[in-house]
Design a protein around this motif. Structure first.
Motif, PDB file in Angstrom:
ATOM      1  N   SER A 112       0.832  -1.191   0.000  1.00 11.56           N
ATOM      2  CA  SER A 112       0.000   0.000   0.000  1.00 11.56           C
ATOM      3  C   SER A 112       0.875   1.253   0.000  1.00 11.56           C
ATOM      4  O   SER A 112       2.106   1.186   0.163  1.00 11.56           O
ATOM      5  CB  SER A 112      -0.859   0.003   1.268  1.00 11.56           C
ATOM      6  N   PHE A 113       0.224   2.405  -0.116  1.00 13.97           N
ATOM      7  CA  PHE A 113       0.985   3.664   0.006  1.00 13.97           C
ATOM      8  C   PHE A 113       1.538   3.795   1.428  1.00 13.97           C
ATOM      9  O   PHE A 113       2.593   4.386   1.651  1.00 13.97           O
ATOM     10  CB  PHE A 113       0.087   4.852  -0.344  1.00 13.97           C
ATOM     11  N   ALA A 114       0.826   3.227   2.421  1.00 15.23           N
ATOM     12  CA  ALA A 114       1.357   3.251   3.796  1.00 15.23           C
ATOM     13  C   ALA A 114       2.645   2.429   3.870  1.00 15.23           C
ATOM     14  O   ALA A 114       3.614   2.823   4.545  1.00 15.23           O
ATOM     15  CB  ALA A 114       0.315   2.704   4.774  1.00 15.23           C
ATOM     16  N   ASP A 115       2.690   1.306   3.167  1.00 15.29           N
ATOM     17  CA  ASP A 115       3.930   0.512   3.097  1.00 15.29           C
ATOM     18  C   ASP A 115       5.028   1.336   2.396  1.00 15.29           C
ATOM     19  O   ASP A 115       6.190   1.326   2.812  1.00 15.29           O
ATOM     20  CB  ASP A 115       3.704  -0.789   2.306  1.00 15.29           C
ATOM     21  N   GLY A 116       4.635   2.039   1.352  1.00 15.32           N
ATOM     22  CA  GLY A 116       5.605   2.880   0.634  1.00 15.32           C
ATOM     23  C   GLY A 116       6.133   3.998   1.505  1.00 15.32           C
ATOM     24  O   GLY A 116       7.315   4.354   1.453  1.00 15.32           O
ATOM     25  N   LEU A 117       5.273   4.543   2.379  1.00 18.30           N
ATOM     26  CA  LEU A 117       5.691   5.591   3.322  1.00 18.30           C
ATOM     27  C   LEU A 117       6.698   5.030   4.319  1.00 18.30           C
ATOM     28  O   LEU A 117       7.725   5.653   4.620  1.00 18.30           O
ATOM     29  CB  LEU A 117       4.470   6.141   4.064  1.00 18.30           C
ATOM     30  N   GLN A 118       6.447   3.826   4.816  1.00 17.99           N
ATOM     31  CA  GLN A 118       7.393   3.219   5.781  1.00 17.99           C
ATOM     32  C   GLN A 118       8.759   3.038   5.128  1.00 17.99           C
ATOM     33  O   GLN A 118       9.790   3.333   5.727  1.00 17.99           O
ATOM     34  CB  GLN A 118       6.847   1.867   6.260  1.00 17.99           C
ATOM     35  N   ILE A 119       8.785   2.633   3.883  1.00 21.25           N
ATOM     36  CA  ILE A 119      10.068   2.469   3.176  1.00 21.25           C
ATOM     37  C   ILE A 119      10.721   3.836   2.940  1.00 21.25           C
ATOM     38  O   ILE A 119      11.933   3.999   3.093  1.00 21.25           O
ATOM     39  CB  ILE A 119       9.862   1.698   1.854  1.00 21.25           C
ATOM     40  N   GLN A 120       9.908   4.839   2.645  1.00 18.86           N
ATOM     41  CA  GLN A 120      10.451   6.189   2.489  1.00 18.86           C
ATOM     42  C   GLN A 120      11.115   6.645   3.782  1.00 18.86           C
ATOM     43  O   GLN A 120      12.163   7.306   3.769  1.00 18.86           O
ATOM     44  CB  GLN A 120       9.326   7.173   2.119  1.00 18.86           C
ATOM     45  N   ARG A 121      10.543   6.281   4.917  1.00 15.92           N
ATOM     46  CA  ARG A 121      11.132   6.637   6.224  1.00 15.92           C
ATOM     47  C   ARG A 121      12.466   5.910   6.433  1.00 15.92           C
ATOM     48  O   ARG A 121      13.401   6.485   6.994  1.00 15.92           O
ATOM     49  CB  ARG A 121      10.161   6.313   7.353  1.00 15.92           C
ATOM     50  N   VAL A 122      12.571   4.671   5.923  1.00 12.79           N
ATOM     51  CA  VAL A 122      13.849   3.964   6.018  1.00 12.79           C
ATOM     52  C   VAL A 122      14.902   4.684   5.166  1.00 12.79           C
ATOM     53  O   VAL A 122      16.014   4.967   5.622  1.00 12.79           O
ATOM     54  CB  VAL A 122      13.714   2.499   5.560  1.00 12.79           C
ATOM     55  N   LEU A 123      14.528   5.053   3.946  1.00 13.36           N
ATOM     56  CA  LEU A 123      15.459   5.764   3.057  1.00 13.36           C
ATOM     57  C   LEU A 123      15.917   7.080   3.695  1.00 13.36           C
ATOM     58  O   LEU A 123      17.097   7.437   3.661  1.00 13.36           O
ATOM     59  CB  LEU A 123      14.805   6.043   1.707  1.00 13.36           C
ATOM     60  N   ASP A 124      14.962   7.776   4.308  1.00  9.50           N
ATOM     61  CA  ASP A 124      15.278   9.062   4.950  1.00  9.50           C
ATOM     62  C   ASP A 124      16.239   8.847   6.114  1.00  9.50           C
ATOM     63  O   ASP A 124      17.212   9.597   6.297  1.00  9.50           O
ATOM     64  CB  ASP A 124      13.977   9.706   5.439  1.00  9.50           C
ATOM     65  N   ALA A 125      16.007   7.770   6.892  1.00  4.60           N
ATOM     66  CA  ALA A 125      16.893   7.465   8.029  1.00  4.60           C
ATOM     67  C   ALA A 125      18.299   7.138   7.525  1.00  4.60           C
ATOM     68  O   ALA A 125      19.300   7.552   8.147  1.00  4.60           O
ATOM     69  CB  ALA A 125      16.328   6.290   8.829  1.00  4.60           C
ATOM     70  N   VAL A 126      18.392   6.436   6.401  1.00  3.42           N
ATOM     71  CA  VAL A 126      19.712   6.137   5.835  1.00  3.42           C
ATOM     72  C   VAL A 126      20.427   7.427   5.458  1.00  3.42           C
ATOM     73  O   VAL A 126      21.608   7.630   5.795  1.00  3.42           O
ATOM     74  CB  VAL A 126      19.577   5.211   4.598  1.00  3.42           C
ATOM     75  N   GLU A 127      19.700   8.344   4.822  1.00  7.12           N
ATOM     76  CA  GLU A 127      20.336   9.611   4.410  1.00  7.12           C
ATOM     77  C   GLU A 127      20.754  10.429   5.628  1.00  7.12           C
ATOM     78  O   GLU A 127      21.848  11.002   5.664  1.00  7.12           O
ATOM     79  CB  GLU A 127      19.367  10.404   3.520  1.00  7.12           C
TER      80      GLU A 127
END
Ligand code: SOE
Length: 394
Positions: free
Chosen positions: A364-379
């Motif tokens: 879902s888009f909520a799943d996509g948001l969680q992955i976006q948060r992982v990417l942001d944490a990596v950056e």
């Protein structure tokens, strides 16, 4: 199977490069091999260049064309908008489509920032209350071997998960002469290898283990900072001209992760692994067994069963082409195997099936948001460089 009289699902695709071509193939192929409750109709292809979008529509099988994505959303013959554009346009297009009552399939990563992804997930939740569905396009989870891997973990065949090892290795820009593209520009792509291919291994490892990443420690690197502007473009890469442009994203991302169930993860996403073309390598080690997958041998899953007697124990090479394996029954008999494009077709099958059942598709888009948060944490971790401990030089 295509059949007259079946209710249809009008599709409008925005974008016709590599992902647009892969999605077009999937929309055409899915009803020919799977019994779908709704018949996808390739109504309209949108792109800014009139001549190019007309040529692409003829080649990819679309009935009509538009040069403005807003017209796609206004059309009565469009029930679903498929977003295959660079990441800087995902939020605007997807939110407008959802608010207009159109279902949405959006390519990964969901957005270029957490803020955009939050707005998209919010719009998706509101739309779902009206029966309007949305999905983010992480297609590799729809490879049969990945489905089997998830099943083995869920059945407890690996026991307590200790290690998750994930690499996504490409080399299409390892040559400094490879030209600039939107994937190398932060304002268009959001990030480089991290968002483009790192997002895939974040999704895959969470999908296979059923655990979410709770924290990361990261490094990013840009190896080549200046590249020729493209003289011509292909689906990936192309030929460089005389002028140059600045690369404003990471070429490689390396990070450690800790999962919600206690497993430790190591991640590597790079486009500079010379000789590796599309090598997605996942290994999971548990207390009772292990599994290993390499997309460059995508019809195979390696499984080590810890309960086997030591004298005969070893990684089994499971050829995941039996009718009982996920999706395989619809395709070829006797182990003839699948390819890259089948993940996109399976994505269409799962999306159309969910819409027909009036259910929310996954991811879902909520799943996509969680992955976006992982990417942001990596950056943020890489920028802080906090976990990096200097070693005194002798
Ligand atoms: C480029 O790295 C790319 O096209 C990705 O953007 C896709 O998501 C992946 O499936 C293939 O490689």
């Amino acid at each position: 199977m295509t059949s007259p009289g079946r209710p249809t699902l009008g599709v409008g695709l925005i974008g016709y490069a590599f992902m647009g071509a892969a999605h077009s193939h999937a929309w055409r192929t899915a009803p020919r091999f799977f019994d779908l409750a709704l018949e996808p109709r390739l109504a309209v292809l949108a792109g800014r260049n009139p001549a190019a979008v007309t040529e692409a529509a003829g080649r990819l099988g679309w009935a009509g064309t538009e040069t403005d994505w807003r017209r796609v959303i206004e059309r009565d013959d469009v029930d679903l908008v498929d977003v295959c554009t660079p990441g800087d346009t995902h939020a605007e297009i997807a939110i407008a489509a959802l608010e207009a009552g159109k279902h949405v399939l959006c390519e990964k990563p969901l957005a270029n920032s957490v803020a955009e992804a939050e707005a998209m997930a919010d719009a998706a939740a509101k739309a779902a209350a009206r029966g309007v569905r949305s999905m983010v396009g992480f297609t590799y989870r729809r490879v049969p071997a990945i489905g089997l891997a998830r099943q083995l973990v869920a059945e407890g065949r690996l026991g307590q998960i200790r290690h998750v090892r994930a690499q996504y290795l490409q080399d299409w820009i390892a040559d400094p002469a490879a030209p600039m593209s939107w994937r190398l520009e932060k304002d268009k792509a959001g990030s480089g290898a991290l968002g483009d291919i790192g997002a895939h291994i974040v999704d895959l490892t969470q999908y296979i283990t059923g655990q979410a990443l709770r924290g990361v420690s990261a490094m990013l690197e840009t190896f080549v900072e200046e590249r020729p502007l493209p003289a011509s473009t292909g689906k990936l890469g192309g030929v460089g001209g005389a002028e140059t442009g600045r690369v404003t994203v990471d070429d490689a991302a390396v990070f450690l992760g800790r999962f919600s169930g206690g497993a430790l993860g190591t991640f590597e996403a790079t486009r500079f692994a010379l000789g590796r073309k599309n090598a997605i390598r996942i290994e999971v080690n548990g207390s009772a067994g292990s599994l290993a997958f390499d997309f460059e041998d995508m019809n195979v899953l390696h499984f080590f069963d810890g309960s086997d007697p030591a004298e005969t124990a070893g990684f089994r090479r499971i050829v995941v082409t039996e009718p009982g394996h996920p999706y395989v029954g619809a395709w070829w008999p006797a182990g003839h195997g699948l390819g890259y494009e089948h993940g996109f077709t399976h994505q269409v099958v799962d999306l159309v099936t969910a819409i027909a059942k009036d259910e929310d598709p996954a991811p879902s888009f909520a799943d996509g948001l969680q992955i976006q948060r992982v990417l942001d944490a990596v950056e943020r971790s890489a920028a802080a460089n906090s976990a990096f401990t200097e070693i005194q030089e002798s």
